[in-house]
Motif scaffolding. Structure first.
Motif, PDB file in Angstrom:
ATOM      1  N   VAL A  31       6.425   3.634  -2.725  1.00 31.12           N
ATOM      2  CA  VAL A  31       6.809   2.346  -2.118  1.00 31.12           C
ATOM      3  C   VAL A  31       6.530   2.368  -0.609  1.00 31.12           C
ATOM      4  N   LEU A  32       6.623   3.556  -0.012  1.00 29.59           N
ATOM      5  CA  LEU A  32       6.316   3.674   1.423  1.00 29.59           C
ATOM      6  C   LEU A  32       4.812   3.855   1.638  1.00 29.59           C
ATOM      7  N   PRO A  75       3.510  -9.059   5.858  1.00 26.73           N
ATOM      8  CA  PRO A  75       3.686  -9.612   4.498  1.00 26.73           C
ATOM      9  C   PRO A  75       2.842  -8.867   3.459  1.00 26.73           C
ATOM     10  N   ALA A  76       1.603  -8.502   3.821  1.00 29.45           N
ATOM     11  CA  ALA A  76       0.744  -7.772   2.866  1.00 29.45           C
ATOM     12  C   ALA A  76       1.367  -6.414   2.524  1.00 29.45           C
ATOM     13  N   MET A  77       1.993  -5.778   3.496  1.00 28.46           N
ATOM     14  CA  MET A  77       2.650  -4.481   3.232  1.00 28.46           C
ATOM     15  C   MET A  77       3.830  -4.676   2.288  1.00 28.46           C
ATOM     16  N   ARG A  78       4.631  -5.701   2.551  1.00 29.59           N
ATOM     17  CA  ARG A  78       5.815  -5.922   1.700  1.00 29.59           C
ATOM     18  C   ARG A  78       5.393  -6.194   0.257  1.00 29.59           C
ATOM     19  N   ARG A  79       4.296  -6.948   0.082  1.00 31.52           N
ATOM     20  CA  ARG A  79       3.808  -7.210  -1.288  1.00 31.52           C
ATOM     21  C   ARG A  79       3.358  -5.906  -1.931  1.00 31.52           C
ATOM     22  N   ALA A  80       2.586  -5.128  -1.177  1.00 33.86           N
ATOM     23  CA  ALA A  80       2.078  -3.863  -1.719  1.00 33.86           C
ATOM     24  C   ALA A  80       3.240  -2.927  -2.067  1.00 33.86           C
ATOM     25  N   MET A  81       4.278  -2.941  -1.253  1.00 34.90           N
ATOM     26  CA  MET A  81       5.442  -2.077  -1.508  1.00 34.90           C
ATOM     27  C   MET A  81       6.143  -2.499  -2.800  1.00 34.90           C
ATOM     28  N   VAL A 120       1.044   7.647  -3.439  1.00 38.15           N
ATOM     29  CA  VAL A 120       1.051   8.674  -2.387  1.00 38.15           C
ATOM     30  C   VAL A 120      -0.276   9.431  -2.418  1.00 38.15           C
ATOM     31  N   SER A 121      -0.722   9.804  -3.620  1.00 40.26           N
ATOM     32  CA  SER A 121      -1.978  10.563  -3.722  1.00 40.26           C
ATOM     33  C   SER A 121      -3.137   9.737  -3.169  1.00 40.26           C
ATOM     34  N   ARG A 122      -3.122   8.422  -3.451  1.00 39.60           N
ATOM     35  CA  ARG A 122      -4.197   7.556  -2.955  1.00 39.60           C
ATOM     36  C   ARG A 122      -4.160   7.507  -1.427  1.00 39.60           C
ATOM     37  N   LEU A 123      -2.978   7.386  -0.859  1.00 40.75           N
ATOM     38  CA  LEU A 123      -2.864   7.348   0.610  1.00 40.75           C
ATOM     39  C   LEU A 123      -3.357   8.667   1.214  1.00 40.75           C
ATOM     40  N   GLU A 124      -2.957   9.778   0.601  1.00 46.32           N
ATOM     41  CA  GLU A 124      -3.363  11.083   1.151  1.00 46.32           C
ATOM     42  C   GLU A 124      -4.889  11.247   1.117  1.00 46.32           C
ATOM     43  N   ALA A 125      -5.497  10.780   0.014  1.00 47.33           N
ATOM     44  CA  ALA A 125      -6.957  10.892  -0.095  1.00 47.33           C
ATOM     45  C   ALA A 125      -7.641   9.966   0.908  1.00 47.33           C
TER      46      ALA A 125
END
Ligand code: TLP
Length: 346
Positions: A238-239, A16-22, A38-43
């Motif tokens: 979104v991913l 559920p937390a992932m779906r909200r974040a998406m 995406v940049s935040r995830l990569e960092a």
């Protein structure tokens, strides 16, 4: 019917937390470098792995491919295990798309390559030979029962590689399982690697995606490789948003999957006609063999599936079960009861 799906940890659905974040993710065109999520995830991924930079890719297969394409030229040779995913299950992509020559060594049952064999396999400079360029290892090792390669082994491998001017790539699809099982910081497992791929969409339960991490110049090359294989994604935030939740919330709980895998292996080991390959399961993968003349692996799998227990046959007698976020400790006991009944062992 209640389904207990042990085919793979890839079957996990977003939390559920992932779906909200998406739903709430800030996005932009990532091919223009404009997707902040995406940049935040990569960092975040690079920071967690102790590397300079990261690259979000569509899958583990793509991560391994773009890493090898970035490191190797046509005709270069990669030393790889005979049980490695990169060698067994990626359509020979390194050769098909990169002209890279695999030099295959036997994996030991603990997932490692024998370092004396690695040393002996490194080519001399001779116009007859391809040039050895890289050593690829897998951690955890899928087909070797989810075995975790230790930091000490990686250090020795790294020293050997550096001494001979070679690079090291880690297919760390399940590297966080290894870190949790060994009780170490994941950085210690990849400190000696020039590149690492890890997956968000396995035990960490994100719906899509993997990361490649390494030095900045390497990531620059890998990003070019990602584009040429058609992996440049646009509003991929979104991913990536689910991936951030995966890294922040889903790593420590992998210990539950490991405990469930251990109870499954212990329960299976007591059953007639079942041979568990390694009862000392370290992570989320259990392999066992059906050793009865009246029943083979696919038949057992089919009978279990009729009762809602799903597993994957990986050979005529060999079956794989992988615990995951949707499988509870009670599910493991229920699955064991169903297996007992199907085997007529009750
Ligand atoms: N593994 C899948 C199947 O392909 C076997 C699974 O169910 O375990 N490296 C390793 C070690 C893997 O186990 C996998 C997937 C990959 C790479 C590829 O990842 P994807 O499926 O994201 O391309």
């Amino acid at each position: 019917m209640h389904i207990i799906d042990l085919r793979s940890d890839t079957i996990t659905k977003p939390t559920p937390a992932m779906r909200r974040a998406m739903a709430e993710a800030e996005v932009g065109d990532d091919v223009f470098g404009e997707d902040p999520t995406v940049s935040r995830l990569e960092a975040l991924a690079a920071e967690r792995l102790g590397k300079e930079a990261g690259l979000f890719v569509a899958s583990g297969t793509m991560g391994n491919l773009v890493s090898l394409l970035a490191h190797c030229g046509r005709g270069d040779e990669v030393i790889v295990g005979d049980q490695a995913h990169t060698y067994m299950y990626e359509q020979g992509g390194m050769a098909a798309l990169g002209g890279i020559h695999p030099r295959v060594l036997k994996n030991r049952s603990d997932g490692t390559l024998d370092l004396a064999e690695v040393r002996a396999a490194i080519r001399d400079d001779n116009p007859h030979f391809p040039r050895t360029r890289l050593i690829a290892v897998e951690n955890t090792h899928n087909r070797c029962g989810g075995a975790a390669l230790t930091a000490a082994y990686m250090r020795e491998l790294g020293e050997l590689a550096r001494g001979r001017g070679l690079l090291v790539h880690v297919d760390g699809a399940r590297i966080f399982n290894a870190a949790v099982a060994l009780g170490v910081d994941v950085r210690s497992l990849v400190a000696d690697a020039d590149s690492v791929t890890f997956c968000l969409s396995k035990g960490l339960a994100a719906p899509v995606g993997s990361l490649v991490c390494g030095r900045r110049e390497f990531i620059h090359e890998a990003r070019r490789g990602r584009k040429v294989v058609g992996g440049g994604m646009r509003q991929a935030g979104v991913l990536a948003a689910a991936g951030i939740v995966a890294l922040e919330q889903m790593v420590d709980r992998l210990a539950e999957d490991h405990a469930n895998a251990r109870s499954l292996a212990a329960g299976l080991a007591g059953l007639p006609g079942i041979q568990v390959e390694d009862v000392a399961v370290r992570t989320d993968i259990v392999f066992f063999n059906v050793v009865r003349s009246d029943l083979d692996g696919p038949q057992l799998r089919a009978r279990l599936a009729e009762r809602g227990v799903r597993m994957l046959p990986l050979g005529p007698r060999r079956i794989r079960a992988v615990t995951n976020y949707h499988v509870t400790a009670e599910d493991i006991q229920a699955a064991l009861q169903i297996i007992r009944e199907v085997l007529g062992a009750d």
